[in-house]
Design a protein around this motif. Structure first.
Motif, mmCIF file in Angstrom:
data_model
loop_
_atom_site.group_PDB
_atom_site.id
_atom_site.type_symbol
_atom_site.label_atom_id
_atom_site.label_comp_id
_atom_site.label_asym_id
_atom_site.label_seq_id
_atom_site.Cartn_x
_atom_site.Cartn_y
_atom_site.Cartn_z
ATOM 1 N N TYR A 35 84.083 -28.888 -64.503
ATOM 2 C CA TYR A 35 82.861 -28.787 -63.977
ATOM 3 C C TYR A 35 82.060 -29.740 -63.573
ATOM 4 N N THR A 36 81.335 -29.754 -62.377
ATOM 5 C CA THR A 36 80.206 -30.934 -61.873
ATOM 6 C C THR A 36 79.267 -30.149 -61.377
ATOM 7 N N SER A 37 78.085 -30.372 -61.388
ATOM 8 C CA SER A 37 77.094 -30.002 -60.787
ATOM 9 C C SER A 37 76.461 -30.965 -59.599
ATOM 10 N N VAL A 38 76.509 -30.700 -58.381
ATOM 11 C CA VAL A 38 76.137 -31.463 -57.078
ATOM 12 C C VAL A 38 74.858 -32.010 -57.327
ATOM 13 N N LYS A 39 74.270 -31.745 -58.266
ATOM 14 C CA LYS A 39 72.809 -32.372 -58.577
ATOM 15 C C LYS A 39 72.792 -33.707 -59.628
#
Length: 301
Positions: A35-39
């Motif tokens: 998982y990675t948040s684009v923020k």
């Protein structure tokens, strides 16, 4: 077990799913999920051992990921893209017929097809740029500018936001002054007075307005949609019907071609959902760059 890299925009659309819920849904279908948040910083440090990238967000998030992939060297790994549409309009996922329940979309990844996706390359400005959805002049750049100045209703759902944008666009269409545009498509002249000139790679743009219903993002061509001054009333009627929930098709003047030269008598244009302000009108060239991306779509077999 296949490993996937999930790129999530937690602020897109109605924020239907949290990080925890998305990861749980994906892992329940026997995928290992990163998982990675684009923020976050360095969100585009893609995991090379991932089989494909999953984009959970709207059209703007898809464009951000595509832009990052375009910067990669040819020798670096090529990632297919899977979509979990979470934006407001989701025009790209609609064009690829990626819709339905999230669980069903995730399940489809086991037996998906790959859909080639072209991009439009724009030359003539200070910096070259590309677009996935559409590029154009007239009422749409004006819509982007107007919507950016309006305060968004935090209580409004996706359907209300789309209806509000269509209402604003209708007002713009009723008052927009037609401008002269010099256009060549594959060498043929289509110059005239227009309120809207759009080059589309997919069937719809903006608040889910279907302007080129037969557009195919993998056919190596773009659909040039032209709305003359004399067609203003027809466009007003189309928008009014959409606002009232009546999905009555409108046949736009459309030309399909591979290369274009355009000089618009104005300083505003857009590439996808980005409005661009020019210092002076300039001639711009647009060409199709075929097969630049691969999207995972539900198998027809």
């Amino acid at each position: 077990m296949k490993k996937v890299h999930l790129l999530h925009n937690p602020t897109a659309g109605d924020n239907d799913f949290s990080k925890k819920e998305l990861v749980k849904l994906i892992e329940k279908e026997n995928f290992e999920c990163i998982y990675t948040s684009v923020k976050e910083d360095e969100w585009d440090a893609f995991q090379n051992d991932a089989e494909f990238l999953v984009i959970a967000g709207g059209d703007g998030t898809v464009r951000r990921v595509a832009k990052s992939l375009m910067k990669r060297k040819r020798i670096e790994k090529h990632f297919p893209l899977a979509l979990l549409p979470h934006g407001t309009a989701n025009n790209i996922s609609c064009s690829l017929e990626v819709d339905g329940q999230i669980r069903d979309i995730v399940r489809s990844w086991h037996k998906s097809d790959l859909k080639k996706f072209d991009i439009g390359k724009v030359q003539g400005m200070k910096d070259d740029l590309f677009f996935l959805e559409g590029f154009g002049y007239g009422v749409f750049p004006k819509l982007i500018k107007t919507m950016s100045k309006l305060e968004e209703d935090p209580e409004a759902d996706v359907n209300e936001k789309i209806r509000a944008a269509r209402t604003v666009l209708l007002d713009i269409v009723q008052n927009y002054k037609a401008r002269e545009c010099t256009i060549k498509a594959d060498g043929k002249d289509y110059s005239g007075m227009y309120i809207m000139v759009e080059l589309l790679n997919i069937r719809s743009i903006g608040p889910n307005l279907v302007l080129a219903p037969s557009a195919d993002p993998g056919d190596g061509e773009l659909d040039l949609v032209l709305v003359y001054e004399k067609d203003r009333g027809k466009l007003e009627t189309y928008l009014t019907n959409m606002i009232n929930g009546e999905n009555k098709p409108y046949k736009f003047n459309t030309v399909r071609a591979k290369s274009f030269e355009i000089l618009w008598d104005g300083k505003d244009l857009h590439a996808d959902d980005e409005r661009i302000k020019l210092d002076d009108p300039i001639e711009i060239k647009i060409d199709v760059q075929p097969d630049m991306l691969d999207f995972m779509v539900m198998s027809k077999k």
